[in-house]
Design an enzyme around this catalytic site. Sequence first.
Site, PDB file in Angstrom:
ATOM      1  N   SER A  62     -33.904 161.198  58.169  1.00  0.00           N
ATOM      2  CA  SER A  62     -32.648 161.200  58.909  1.00  0.00           C
ATOM      3  C   SER A  62     -31.567 160.377  58.205  1.00  0.00           C
ATOM      4  O   SER A  62     -31.193 160.674  57.077  1.00  0.00           O
ATOM      5  CB  SER A  62     -32.895 160.708  60.332  1.00  0.00           C
ATOM      6  N   ASP A  77     -25.399 163.187  59.714  1.00  0.00           N
ATOM      7  CA  ASP A  77     -26.362 162.355  59.001  1.00  0.00           C
ATOM      8  C   ASP A  77     -27.230 163.246  58.121  1.00  0.00           C
ATOM      9  O   ASP A  77     -27.015 164.459  58.024  1.00  0.00           O
ATOM     10  CB  ASP A  77     -27.187 161.505  59.968  1.00  0.00           C
TER      11      ASP A  77
END
Length: 454
Positions: A104, A247
């Site tokens: 992530s 992200d």
Amino acid sequence: MPRMFGTDGVRGLANRDLTAQLALDLGDAAVRVLGDDGGRETNRHRALIGRDTRVSGDFLSHALAAGMSAGGFDVIDAGIIPTPGVAFLTSVLNVEMGAVISASHNPMPDNGIKFFARGGFKLPDTKEDEIEAVLGQDWERPTGAGVGRVSHDTTTATNLYIDHLVSAIAPEGNEQPLKGLKVVADCANGATSVVAPEALRRAGADVIVINASPDGYNINKNAGSTHPESMQAMVRASGADLGVAFDGDADRCLAADAEGNMVNGDQIMGILARAKKREGKLNHDTLVVTVMSNLGLKLALKEMGIDTVQTNVGDRYVLEEMLRGDYSLGGEQSGHVINREFATTGDGTLTALTLCNEVVKSGKSLKELAADFPQLPQQLINVPNVDKMAAKTNKAVLEAVAREEELLGDTGRVLLRPSGTEPLVRVMAEAATQEQADEVTARLAQIVADELAL
């Protein structure tokens, strides 16, 4: 012994904590736990794998696929694709499980593995515990025709996902609802570097793309939702209507208005909740948020006839509450937004599209929309080297919290959160003024440090 699975799968330093052997073992264990016979059109088990742009994703995806195929699963390797894309494809292709290799928003050297069950939902703790329990154990693996195959089909998978995203705001398939809107898209050199620009363009937007040249090493590096400064600067320089920043695995999205001012996840959720209520699609007129959402959001929504339900931090807990209460929208201040009409997990690209669509539909600027959801001044102090679990039971701490809450009344709040990974307590306060928030936080932090010192 701590659980291997954290709040978002297994994570660690790639090739040190998260090795090829561990990835293979996880694939092997997952097929034992998640394999089922329901909904299959053939007698073959199937799984789907996707990953972000980290260089370590290459060897980890091969190892994970090896473990799954050795266990009898045919594996579709979708290549580089956002995490919510894997969740969507797991559902629409009706495979027994999906797996994502990503860390992530973490730095490039890290990586992680998380799983989705049939239907595209993240695994509950119980299933993760089952996988961990059989990890590395020997069992009677299939042989001959019973072993699985691995196929690679990035193009088909990506196009299916993009079509789905665009259909969320252009259901007829040929509309261009974002025509005339100028948008900066910061892709964090991550998994949505192809998907987000293409989806926004298909929806009619004029897209200025930055940080969409992944090389295996530059994911999240001074880019994306954790470093939105370049996006903000490009919005100002280009005269764009707004900017969006994702992200590394594109399960979250933050935005900036035409002046480059940041619009956080709370404000985005407020804008989308009001839009859904207007359209009669906000189930029970309720938005699901976490304890970290600003009190300002709750107060603004209350004036609009929208209730809030609060959960612990983590999009998995938001989704659990959404499923339990049949709610249609929820998310986190960090930019994870779950729109159950179209997704089973947080989807940054979907959030960007629906936010842009509301800007066009409302006829207002993003700055005007966000202004309806003012954020109360907030202060956060991390108090280290304390007995974090005692924060919920220590009499002096609890009495201090009660005193501060009484002083703040309805226009402020206090939150003490033990860290999930470190011996520290996060002390947060929101108040009518920044000075008041600072003072409350300082007083409580001192009491926590004095009372709970190790």
